[in-house]
Motif scaffolding. Structure first.
Motif, PDB file in Angstrom:
ATOM      1  N   ARG A  29       0.814  -1.212   0.000  1.00 17.57           N
ATOM      2  CA  ARG A  29       0.000   0.000   0.000  1.00 17.57           C
ATOM      3  C   ARG A  29       0.851   1.266   0.000  1.00 17.57           C
ATOM      4  O   ARG A  29       0.552   2.237  -0.712  1.00 17.57           O
ATOM      5  CB  ARG A  29      -0.917  -0.025   1.236  1.00 17.57           C
ATOM      6  CG  ARG A  29      -1.707   1.258   1.478  1.00 17.57           C
ATOM      7  CD  ARG A  29      -2.484   1.724   0.256  1.00 17.57           C
ATOM      8  NE  ARG A  29      -3.316   0.679  -0.310  1.00 17.57           N
ATOM      9  CZ  ARG A  29      -3.932   0.776  -1.471  1.00 17.57           C
ATOM     10  NH1 ARG A  29      -3.758   1.848  -2.230  1.00 17.57           N
ATOM     11  NH2 ARG A  29      -4.693  -0.205  -1.912  1.00 17.57           N
ATOM     12  N   GLU A  30       1.923   1.303   0.763  1.00 17.37           N
ATOM     13  CA  GLU A  30       2.755   2.503   0.825  1.00 17.37           C
ATOM     14  C   GLU A  30       3.355   2.821  -0.543  1.00 17.37           C
ATOM     15  O   GLU A  30       3.374   3.979  -0.981  1.00 17.37           O
ATOM     16  CB  GLU A  30       3.872   2.312   1.851  1.00 17.37           C
ATOM     17  CG  GLU A  30       4.742   3.541   2.034  1.00 17.37           C
ATOM     18  CD  GLU A  30       5.800   3.352   3.107  1.00 17.37           C
ATOM     19  OE1 GLU A  30       6.681   4.234   3.230  1.00 17.37           O
ATOM     20  OE2 GLU A  30       5.746   2.335   3.826  1.00 17.37           O
ATOM     21  N   ASP A  52       0.660   4.185  -2.890  1.00 19.82           N
ATOM     22  CA  ASP A  52       0.354   5.583  -2.586  1.00 19.82           C
ATOM     23  C   ASP A  52       1.432   6.505  -3.148  1.00 19.82           C
ATOM     24  O   ASP A  52       1.125   7.571  -3.702  1.00 19.82           O
ATOM     25  CB  ASP A  52       0.236   5.781  -1.082  1.00 19.82           C
ATOM     26  CG  ASP A  52      -1.021   5.135  -0.501  1.00 19.82           C
ATOM     27  OD1 ASP A  52      -1.932   4.810  -1.291  1.00 19.82           O
ATOM     28  OD2 ASP A  52      -1.074   4.953   0.730  1.00 19.82           O
TER      29      ASP A  52
END
Length: 298
Positions: free
Chosen positions: A275-276, A279
């Motif tokens: 997810r990081e 993003d």
């Protein structure tokens, strides 16, 4: 001297969409192909590094060519990646791609076995002799372990169907020498070198980043062609943060492109991004879009 462009200028090294179950999604491939052409791609390169060619089988590669050809018609060049570590297998894939409707072939240097230059040359000539399609050589020694040396390229340029090179050699001097001495069309395969290679006579690019930013990458070439070199440089600079995250962050370009496109899973041994990372990619992409619009409206 006019730069030869046998496959246009702006080519996308297209991802291969898979279904949630991991099967080839031909309909999604067709939709993506249509969108990429609408955003300025002259050509689509299938089953290359970004297209996960090591983990798709022969039938899937052929089906992908048929699906994309049907989707885009004659509005774009369709170049089929057929390179393998085996000359015989590469010839088989080349013939299947021709039958499926490809306009050209992308043929990578045989990998792992690290053949000497005379064997590399013989491999490319055998494949080029096997069909009536024009051939783009794929020089990417960081993956294959073997460079297509300048002298080998100079000799291969005399083959009537060997017309282009996808250049991931990171040797601008060597590439410029071949451009100066042959009619081979040089396509940058390293986005950070798109503009530098174009400026010394390159034909354009074959880009992974074009999966998500085709319009922005093509704008660099458009600006250069109209003589606006400062604008071309600025547009090129705007693409670099996204290029770095997609191509030089330790994650394969296939993985980062699919993360941005939400285009289904990657095949193992590749793994999806966290997810990081997603993003960060989305932020860089949005910043590029914003800066691009601001520059054009200035």
């Amino acid at each position: 001297m006019t730069t030869p462009r046998p496959f246009g200028r702006a080519l996308c090294a297209m991802i291969t969409p898979f279904s949630p179950a991991g099967e080839l999604d031909s309909e999604a491939a067709g939709r993506l192909a249509v969108r990429l052409v609408a955003e300025g791609c002259d050509g689509l390169v299938l089953s290359g590094t970004t297209g996960e060619s090591p983990t798709t089988d022969d039938a899937e590669k052929t089906a992908l060519v048929r699906a994309v050809r049907e989707a885009v018609g004659e509005s774009a060049y369709v170049v089929a990646g057929v390179g393998t570590s085996s000359t015989r297998h590469t010839v088989e894939l080349a013939r299947a791609a021709e039958e499926a409707g490809a306009d050209g072939l992308l043929v990578v240097t045989p990998y792992y076995s690290r053949p000497p230059q005379d064997a590399v040359e013989a491999h490319f000539r055998t494949v080029a002799d096997a069909t009536g399609l024009p051939v783009m050589l794929y020089d990417i020694p960081c993956r294959t372990g073997t460079r297509i040396e300048v002298e080998t390229l100079l000799r291969l340029a005399d083959h009537p169907r060997i017309v282009a090179v996808k250049d991931c050699s990171y040797d601008l001097l060597g590439s410029a020498k071949v451009i100066a001495r042959t009619s081979l069309a040089y396509y940058s395969g390293s986005e950070e070198l798109n503009l530098p290679l174009y400026a010394v006579g390159g034909a354009g690019f074959v880009s992974t980043v074009a999966n998500v930013a085709a319009r922005q990458l093509r704008a660099v070439l458009d600006a250069y062609d109209k003589g606006a070199t400062a604008e071309a440089a600025r547009l090129h600079q705007l693409t670099l943060p996204l290029t770095e995250l997609m191509m030089a962050s330790g994650l394969p370009g296939t993985v980062t492109a699919k993360a941005l496109l939400a285009a289904g899973p990657v095949r193992e041994p590749l793994q999806p991004v966290g997810r990081e990372a997603v993003d960060g990619l989305r932020n860089a992409y949005e910043e590029l879009l914003k800066a691009y619009e601001e520059l054009l409206s200035a």
